[in-house]
Design an enzyme around this catalytic site. Sequence first.
Site, mmCIF file in Angstrom:
data_model
loop_
_atom_site.group_PDB
_atom_site.id
_atom_site.type_symbol
_atom_site.label_atom_id
_atom_site.label_comp_id
_atom_site.label_asym_id
_atom_site.label_seq_id
_atom_site.Cartn_x
_atom_site.Cartn_y
_atom_site.Cartn_z
ATOM 1 N N ASP A 45 0.834 -1.208 0.000
ATOM 2 C CA ASP A 45 0.000 0.000 0.000
ATOM 3 C C ASP A 45 0.866 1.255 0.000
ATOM 4 O OD1 ASP A 45 0.843 -0.118 2.617
ATOM 5 O OD2 ASP A 45 -1.156 -0.049 3.513
ATOM 6 N N GLU A 181 9.487 -4.030 10.219
ATOM 7 C CA GLU A 181 9.898 -2.727 9.667
ATOM 8 C C GLU A 181 10.404 -1.836 10.798
ATOM 9 O OE1 GLU A 181 7.048 -0.785 7.104
ATOM 10 O OE2 GLU A 181 8.237 1.069 7.049
HETATM 11 O O1 KIV Z 1 3.574 -1.114 1.582
HETATM 12 C C1 KIV Z 1 4.774 -1.393 1.549
HETATM 13 O O2 KIV Z 1 5.491 -1.111 0.589
HETATM 14 C C2 KIV Z 1 5.364 -2.081 2.686
HETATM 15 C C3 KIV Z 1 6.858 -2.094 2.765
HETATM 16 C C4 KIV Z 1 7.342 -0.812 3.329
HETATM 17 C C5 KIV Z 1 7.357 -3.243 3.533
HETATM 18 O O3 KIV Z 1 4.667 -2.573 3.525
#
Ligand code: KIV
EC number: 2.1.2.11
Length: 266
Positions: A45, A181
């Site tokens: 997202d 993260e």
């Molecule tokens: O939405 C995304 O790109 C993510 C990454 C930051 C791991 O969840």
Amino acid sequence: MPAITLTTLQSLKQKGEKITMLTCYDATFAHACNEAGVEVLLVGDSLGMVLQGHDSTLPVTIEEMAYHTACVKRGNTDALILADLPFMANATLEQTMTNSARLMQAGAHMIKVEGALWLAESIRLLAERGVPVCAHMGLTPQAVNILGGYKVQGRNENQARQMRADAISLEQAGAAMLLLECVPSELAAEITQAVKIPVIGIGAGTDTDGQVLVLHDMLGLSISGRVPKFVKNFMQDQNSIQSALKAYVNEVKAATFPGIEHGFSA
Ligand code: KIV
């Protein structure tokens, strides 16, 4: 089925071979990532920020996630496709089931949900119904307004203990993968050791089972000009997007990316 399945990822963890993941939002990049050997394509997202120009991921809808998942599926042959349930798409168990089904029917092979222990029941229900789930822990951008910004999580001992316990509980509930993260490197290493499922890191140090970056970040593209500490611009030493993608795969596999400097301390 793609060449890379959940079984492949589990055996990579067992062999100690690093897993490569990048975000991907369209068919052309899906094909390019396949050519470079990226094993997991994350329809994140984050597309709300890097494609749509929003200042957070909150405006992204399930319709948009299904659309981009279907685009990635059309360009993909080899990689496992992981798709994000966007903000509030899992507000109730019923919504979680319905919205996960939409993403799986659009082409996802696994669903990613942001949160902690409260996800356990929905992970169990999804796994029972044939949907593999990746639990995204640590900095969960959909909760940015609760967290007070995009900050490293698990820095104090209480938070760290809770995160370790939650990771184990989510594995027991049936999670097939964890994504950490912005978590101190040492804590991420402990969690990676404590669970049998693959653990993918972003800003989580050198010792997770694999790595992910946002595609635009690793290609050196940024609207704001603010580049997180854990990002490396792989275009800097390359003369094409294709070779930058390949350099990312090579460096993750060789464990030369991330370096210690890309991680956080407690
Ligand atoms: O939405 C995304 O790109 C993510 C990454 C930051 C791991 O969840």
